[in-house]
Motif scaffolding. Structure first.
Motif, PDB file in Angstrom:
ATOM      1  N   PRO A   1       0.826  -1.216   0.000  1.00 24.82           N
ATOM      2  CA  PRO A   1       0.000   0.000   0.000  1.00 24.82           C
ATOM      3  C   PRO A   1       0.856   1.259   0.000  1.00 24.82           C
ATOM      4  CG  PRO A   1      -0.008  -0.995   2.173  1.00 24.82           C
ATOM      5  CD  PRO A   1       0.796  -1.905   1.282  1.00 24.82           C
ATOM      6  N   LEU A   2       0.398   2.248  -0.747  1.00 27.45           N
ATOM      7  CA  LEU A   2       1.033   3.566  -0.792  1.00 27.45           C
ATOM      8  C   LEU A   2      -0.068   4.617  -0.873  1.00 27.45           C
ATOM      9  CD1 LEU A   2       3.965   3.285  -3.378  1.00 27.45           C
ATOM     10  CD2 LEU A   2       4.138   3.518  -0.923  1.00 27.45           C
ATOM     11  N   ILE A   3       0.341   5.869  -0.802  1.00 24.75           N
ATOM     12  CA  ILE A   3      -0.601   6.976  -0.890  1.00 24.75           C
ATOM     13  C   ILE A   3      -0.459   7.658  -2.243  1.00 24.75           C
ATOM     14  CG2 ILE A   3      -1.167   9.256   0.055  1.00 24.75           C
ATOM     15  CD1 ILE A   3      -0.277   8.180   2.791  1.00 24.75           C
ATOM     16  N   LEU A   4      -1.599   7.915  -2.875  1.00 22.85           N
ATOM     17  CA  LEU A   4      -1.596   8.706  -4.104  1.00 22.85           C
ATOM     18  C   LEU A   4      -1.177  10.123  -3.730  1.00 22.85           C
ATOM     19  CD1 LEU A   4      -2.341   8.842  -7.158  1.00 22.85           C
ATOM     20  CD2 LEU A   4      -4.613   9.606  -6.423  1.00 22.85           C
ATOM     21  N   ARG A   5      -0.117  10.622  -4.352  1.00 25.34           N
ATOM     22  CA  ARG A   5       0.415  11.941  -4.010  1.00 25.34           C
ATOM     23  C   ARG A   5      -0.214  13.059  -4.843  1.00 25.34           C
ATOM     24  NH1 ARG A   5       2.883  11.514   0.630  1.00 25.34           N
ATOM     25  NH2 ARG A   5       4.267  13.217   0.160  1.00 25.34           N
ATOM     26  N   ASP A   6      -0.618  12.725  -6.091  1.00 21.37           N
ATOM     27  CA  ASP A   6      -1.205  13.712  -6.991  1.00 21.37           C
ATOM     28  C   ASP A   6      -1.721  12.975  -8.223  1.00 21.37           C
ATOM     29  OD1 ASP A   6      -2.021  16.178  -7.953  1.00 21.37           O
ATOM     30  OD2 ASP A   6      -0.009  16.911  -8.417  1.00 21.37           O
ATOM     31  N   LEU A   7      -2.559  13.654  -8.968  1.00 20.50           N
ATOM     32  CA  LEU A   7      -3.055  13.127 -10.230  1.00 20.50           C
ATOM     33  C   LEU A   7      -3.329  14.307 -11.143  1.00 20.50           C
ATOM     34  CD1 LEU A   7      -4.223  11.041 -12.199  1.00 20.50           C
ATOM     35  CD2 LEU A   7      -6.358  11.127 -10.891  1.00 20.50           C
ATOM     36  N   ASP A   8      -2.655  14.322 -12.282  1.00 16.67           N
ATOM     37  CA  ASP A   8      -2.877  15.373 -13.271  1.00 16.67           C
ATOM     38  C   ASP A   8      -2.499  14.828 -14.643  1.00 16.67           C
ATOM     39  OD1 ASP A   8      -0.057  15.505 -13.417  1.00 16.67           O
ATOM     40  OD2 ASP A   8       0.053  17.270 -12.139  1.00 16.67           O
ATOM     41  N   GLU A   9      -2.392  15.711 -15.618  1.00 16.76           N
ATOM     42  CA  GLU A   9      -2.096  15.269 -16.982  1.00 16.76           C
ATOM     43  C   GLU A   9      -0.733  14.583 -17.097  1.00 16.76           C
ATOM     44  OE1 GLU A   9      -0.371  19.235 -16.319  1.00 16.76           O
ATOM     45  OE2 GLU A   9      -2.405  18.465 -16.031  1.00 16.76           O
ATOM     46  N   ARG A  10       0.133  14.742 -16.083  1.00 15.40           N
ATOM     47  CA  ARG A  10       1.444  14.099 -16.123  1.00 15.40           C
ATOM     48  C   ARG A  10       1.406  12.675 -15.566  1.00 15.40           C
ATOM     49  NH1 ARG A  10       4.762  18.171 -12.795  1.00 15.40           N
ATOM     50  NH2 ARG A  10       2.812  18.074 -11.638  1.00 15.40           N
ATOM     51  N   GLY A  11       0.309  12.280 -14.944  1.00 13.19           N
ATOM     52  CA  GLY A  11       0.185  10.909 -14.457  1.00 13.19           C
ATOM     53  C   GLY A  11      -0.238  10.818 -13.006  1.00 13.19           C
ATOM     54  N   TRP A  12      -0.258   9.593 -12.521  1.00 16.02           N
ATOM     55  CA  TRP A  12      -0.665   9.236 -11.157  1.00 16.02           C
ATOM     56  C   TRP A  12       0.602   9.200 -10.309  1.00 16.02           C
ATOM     57  CZ3 TRP A  12      -5.878   7.168 -10.441  1.00 16.02           C
ATOM     58  CH2 TRP A  12      -6.626   7.178 -11.620  1.00 16.02           C
ATOM     59  N   ALA A  13       0.748  10.142  -9.396  1.00 16.67           N
ATOM     60  CA  ALA A  13       2.002  10.307  -8.655  1.00 16.67           C
ATOM     61  C   ALA A  13       1.988   9.538  -7.337  1.00 16.67           C
ATOM     62  CB  ALA A  13       2.256  11.790  -8.386  1.00 16.67           C
ATOM     63  N   PHE A  14       3.115   8.913  -7.061  1.00 15.49           N
ATOM     64  CA  PHE A  14       3.362   8.251  -5.778  1.00 15.49           C
ATOM     65  C   PHE A  14       4.844   8.405  -5.476  1.00 15.49           C
ATOM     66  CE2 PHE A  14       3.787   5.080  -9.082  1.00 15.49           C
ATOM     67  CZ  PHE A  14       4.946   4.390  -8.754  1.00 15.49           C
ATOM     68  N   ALA A  15       5.236   8.181  -4.237  1.00 23.66           N
ATOM     69  CA  ALA A  15       6.629   8.402  -3.862  1.00 23.66           C
ATOM     70  C   ALA A  15       7.139   7.258  -2.996  1.00 23.66           C
ATOM     71  CB  ALA A  15       6.768   9.725  -3.106  1.00 23.66           C
ATOM     72  N   SER A  16       8.450   7.102  -3.023  1.00 23.47           N
ATOM     73  CA  SER A  16       9.115   6.074  -2.241  1.00 23.47           C
ATOM     74  C   SER A  16      10.609   6.358  -2.237  1.00 23.47           C
ATOM     75  CB  SER A  16       8.852   4.697  -2.857  1.00 23.47           C
ATOM     76  OG  SER A  16       9.527   3.704  -2.124  1.00 23.47           O
ATOM     77  N   SER A  17      11.311   5.645  -1.399  1.00 22.33           N
ATOM     78  CA  SER A  17      12.777   5.727  -1.419  1.00 22.33           C
ATOM     79  C   SER A  17      13.298   4.862  -2.550  1.00 22.33           C
ATOM     80  CB  SER A  17      13.348   5.235  -0.092  1.00 22.33           C
ATOM     81  OG  SER A  17      12.927   6.077   0.952  1.00 22.33           O
ATOM     82  N   ALA A  18      14.126   5.453  -3.391  1.00 21.09           N
ATOM     83  CA  ALA A  18      14.688   4.712  -4.523  1.00 21.09           C
ATOM     84  C   ALA A  18      15.538   3.535  -4.052  1.00 21.09           C
ATOM     85  CB  ALA A  18      15.513   5.642  -5.401  1.00 21.09           C
ATOM     86  N   SER A  19      16.034   3.604  -2.812  1.00 17.83           N
ATOM     87  CA  SER A  19      16.883   2.528  -2.297  1.00 17.83           C
ATOM     88  C   SER A  19      16.078   1.348  -1.760  1.00 17.83           C
ATOM     89  CB  SER A  19      17.795   3.072  -1.199  1.00 17.83           C
ATOM     90  OG  SER A  19      17.023   3.523  -0.096  1.00 17.83           O
TER      91      SER A  19
END
Length: 188
Positions: free
Chosen positions: A69-87
């Protein structure tokens, strides 16, 4: 005789929510973003707990799916945004195979939204701005781990309205921004 798990599972209620009053699940918008925002507003109005929480599914190097599970961070014409640590594991998986699926399950109103597509990393500036919006406790240690904002660019978005009589409704968008094909089905 001992009750088996299968018996217990069959005895549990399923699809016992209530669809939003007066909402037409087949009301189609020009693009899936507008459709999602309408459904999201209805989920918030129905007091669905944490409607911004979704399940992110990725695939590892061996092709084995992985979900969390994650949180939707944003949604616009650029896509469905989510975030995480790349590591973290999901960051490594997205680096190796930049595709994912998202799934929202809003049980109280018997709705599910499923999204599939390719994933791109946002700019370092956007990732830093997203990290800055988090609480100081959540920010601690994240910069060193590579906090990254990602955007899923949808290729398929499915809106599923459940029904207690099992006559479910689907609206499916396929394509990409500006050229969506819409398919609807009711009672299937």
């Amino acid at each position: 005789m001992t009750e088996t798990l299968r018996d217990r599972l069959r005895g549990l209620p399923a699809l016992n929510g209530t669809p939003p009053h007066g909402a037409d699940p087949l009301a189609v918008h020009a693009d899936p973003t507008a459709h999602f925002l309408n459904w999201f507003d209805q989920a918030v109005a129905a007091a669905v707990p944490e409607p911004q929480v979704m399940t992110l599914s990725t695939v590892d190097a061996e092709g084995i799916p992985d979900s969390r599970p994650l949180i939707l961070r944003d949604l616009d014409e650029r896509g469905w945004a989510f975030a995480s640590s790349a590591s973290q594991r999901k960051g490594h998986q997205l680096a190796q195979r930049p595709a994912a699926a998202l799934s929202f399950w809003w049980q109280p109103i018997m709705r599910c939204v499923r999204v599939r597509g390719v994933v791109e990393q946002a700019s370092a500036q956007e990732s830093a701005a997203d990290l800055a919006r988090r609480s100081p406790q959540a920010q601690a240690g994240e910069e060193a781990r590579g906090w990254t904002l990602y955007r899923l660019l949808p290729q398929r978005v499915e809106f599923w309205q459940g029904s207690p009589d099992r006559r479910h409704t689907r609206v499916i968008y396929t394509g990409s921004a500006g050229s969506w094909r819409v398919e609807t089905s009711a009672g299937s």
